[in-house]
Write an enzyme that holds these catalytic residues in place. Structure first.
Site, PDB file in Angstrom:
ATOM      1  N   ASP A 146      66.729  20.695  73.244  1.00 43.53           N
ATOM      2  CA  ASP A 146      67.043  19.335  73.710  1.00 43.53           C
ATOM      3  C   ASP A 146      66.011  18.907  74.751  1.00 43.53           C
ATOM      4  O   ASP A 146      65.778  19.617  75.738  1.00 43.53           O
ATOM      5  CB  ASP A 146      68.452  19.349  74.328  1.00 43.53           C
ATOM      6  CG  ASP A 146      68.990  17.972  74.630  1.00 43.53           C
ATOM      7  OD1 ASP A 146      68.263  17.172  75.240  1.00 43.53           O
ATOM      8  OD2 ASP A 146      70.159  17.702  74.277  1.00 43.53           O
ATOM      9  N   SER A 182      76.075  13.148  75.159  1.00 40.31           N
ATOM     10  CA  SER A 182      75.178  12.856  76.277  1.00 40.31           C
ATOM     11  C   SER A 182      75.916  12.109  77.399  1.00 40.31           C
ATOM     12  O   SER A 182      76.863  12.648  77.959  1.00 40.31           O
ATOM     13  CB  SER A 182      73.964  12.084  75.745  1.00 40.31           C
ATOM     14  OG  SER A 182      72.943  12.094  76.692  1.00 40.31           O
ATOM     15  N   HIS A 215      68.206  16.648  70.888  1.00 46.42           N
ATOM     16  CA  HIS A 215      69.257  15.801  71.473  1.00 46.42           C
ATOM     17  C   HIS A 215      69.834  14.794  70.469  1.00 46.42           C
ATOM     18  O   HIS A 215      70.788  14.097  70.778  1.00 46.42           O
ATOM     19  CB  HIS A 215      68.651  15.039  72.663  1.00 46.42           C
ATOM     20  CG  HIS A 215      69.669  14.402  73.567  1.00 46.42           C
ATOM     21  ND1 HIS A 215      70.602  15.118  74.273  1.00 46.42           N
ATOM     22  CD2 HIS A 215      69.911  13.100  73.880  1.00 46.42           C
ATOM     23  CE1 HIS A 215      71.363  14.302  74.986  1.00 46.42           C
ATOM     24  NE2 HIS A 215      70.973  13.066  74.764  1.00 46.42           N
TER      25      HIS A 215
HETATM   26  N1  LIG Z   1      64.321   8.040  73.935  1.00 48.41           N
HETATM   27  C1  LIG Z   1      65.493   7.232  74.092  1.00 48.41           C
HETATM   28  C2  LIG Z   1      66.326   7.806  75.191  1.00 48.41           C
HETATM   29  C3  LIG Z   1      67.732   7.491  75.003  1.00 48.41           C
HETATM   30  C4  LIG Z   1      68.423   8.469  74.079  1.00 48.41           C
HETATM   31  O1  LIG Z   1      67.896   9.484  73.629  1.00 48.41           O
HETATM   32  N2  LIG Z   1      69.657   8.160  73.820  1.00 48.41           N
HETATM   33  C5  LIG Z   1      70.477   9.056  73.075  1.00 48.41           C
HETATM   34  C6  LIG Z   1      71.748   9.260  73.860  1.00 48.41           C
HETATM   35  S1  LIG Z   1      71.391   9.784  75.505  1.00 48.41           S
HETATM   36  C7  LIG Z   1      70.834   8.472  71.742  1.00 48.41           C
HETATM   37  O2  LIG Z   1      71.810   8.866  71.159  1.00 48.41           O
HETATM   38  N3  LIG Z   1      70.041   7.530  71.236  1.00 48.41           N
HETATM   39  C8  LIG Z   1      70.341   6.820  70.030  1.00 48.41           C
HETATM   40  C9  LIG Z   1      70.019   7.554  68.776  1.00 48.41           C
HETATM   41  O3  LIG Z   1      69.510   8.680  68.808  1.00 48.41           O
HETATM   42  O4  LIG Z   1      70.316   6.994  67.714  1.00 48.41           O
HETATM   43  C10 LIG Z   1      65.116   5.822  74.421  1.00 48.41           C
HETATM   44  O5  LIG Z   1      64.264   5.630  75.280  1.00 48.41           O
HETATM   45  O6  LIG Z   1      65.696   4.906  73.818  1.00 48.41           O
END
Ligand SMILES: N[C@@H](CCC(=O)N[C@@H](CS)C(=O)NCC(=O)O)C(=O)O
Length: 283
Positions: free
Chosen positions: A230, A153, A262
């Protein structure tokens, strides 16, 4: 060789190698920062090994990629070290830096901010491109010149931009669901308005599509995986990456996967192919 700047916070045996939780004072960030390192069994046995830097996305830390992607198992198998930096400075004390998931802490975007109040500490660009890899190669058993980068990402954007920006230093690159053209989507516009003080041209050094448009080509293949389900597809824009790579003559292996979203469930499903891609280019 300079004095070892790293403090070892925790060490864990893992997959025949070792995970080191490290901290150090970063000159670029002007703050202490955390980084996790995986040394494969080959390094513990005395060999110098290639290294792959792994960059995580919004809201993540130095822990996320190594814990959730399953990369360590394959890095151990192929004999690769992994370096996982944090995703932003911590403790910069900028008003409002903890308020949004997509700006400030956890959202350093691997760029150097040029506008106050961000510019003093939000310098993840120079930190991940220069300071960190140099320090790691000086103080751990890494084969200098055998360096790759991958990310997810925001980190996928970082990986592509770092490798396209200096293809000689970064021999292999891959990405999961990268933000392919941040200057053209809402996430990036927020960065323009804050870190860059409204000056959109800063993106020419960091936006993968703009780098390709300006003739920055990587001699290797960009391996990119993208889930078709995604939830952020309209901000990731793999179609723009595909167009820019085609126009530039850049070798790109973009794989779309039906049913994948995603999350790190998607990342861990294809991580072995990425480590293999780096091993083939670096060993
Ligand atoms: N829905 C998330 C958006 C952020 C998100 O999806 N981050 C991704 C990277 S862009 C991620 O890897 N999050 C941590 C995970 O899934 O463990 C939020 O608001 O915290």
């Amino acid at each position: 060789m300079t004095d070892n700047p790293f403090t070892l916070i925790e060490r864990h045996a893992c997959c025949g190698g070792e995970i080191h939780f490290l901290s150090h004072q970063s000159q670029e960030l002007g703050l202490p920062t955390r980084v996790n390192l995986f040394l494969p069994p080959q390094a513990l046995a005395g060999a110098r090994v290639p290294v792959v830097h792994v960059l995580a996305g919004l809201t993540c830390t130095q822990d996320t990629f190594l814990i959730k992607s399953n990369a360590v198992r394959y890095a151990a198998e192929y004999g690769l070290a992994l370096v996982a930096p944090d995703t932003s400075p911590r403790g910069a004390d900028v008003a409002g830096e903890d308020e949004a998931y997509d700006l400030g802490t956890g959202a350093g975007y691997y760029v150097d901010a040029t506008s106050d109040p961000w510019a003093a500490h939000y310098r993840m660009g120079s930190y991940v491109r220069n300071e960190l890899p140099t320090l790691i190669e000086e103080h751990f058993p890494i084969q200098v010149g055998h360096r790759g980068v991958m990310g997810h990402s925001m980190g996928g954007m970082g990986a592509l931009s770092i490798a396209l920006g200096d293809a000689e230093a970064w021999r292999t690159v891959s990405a999961f669901a990268p933000i392919s053209s941040p200057s053209q989507v809402d996430w990036g516009r927020k960065v323009t308005a804050s870190y860059f003080g409204g000056y959109e041209a800063e993106w020419t050094q960091y936006d993968p599509c703009l780098l390709l448009d300006s003739g920055r080509i990587h001699p290797g293949t960009l391996l990119v995986d993208q889930g078709s389900d995604d939830e952020f597809l309209d901000r990731l824009r793999p179609d723009l990456l595909e167009q820019a790579a085609k126009a530039a003559g850049q070798s790109l292996k973009l794989r779309r996967h039906e049913g994948y979203d995603h999350s790190y469930w998607f990342v861990q499903s294809f991580i072995q192919d990425h480590l293999k891609h780096h091993a083939e280019g670096l060993l």
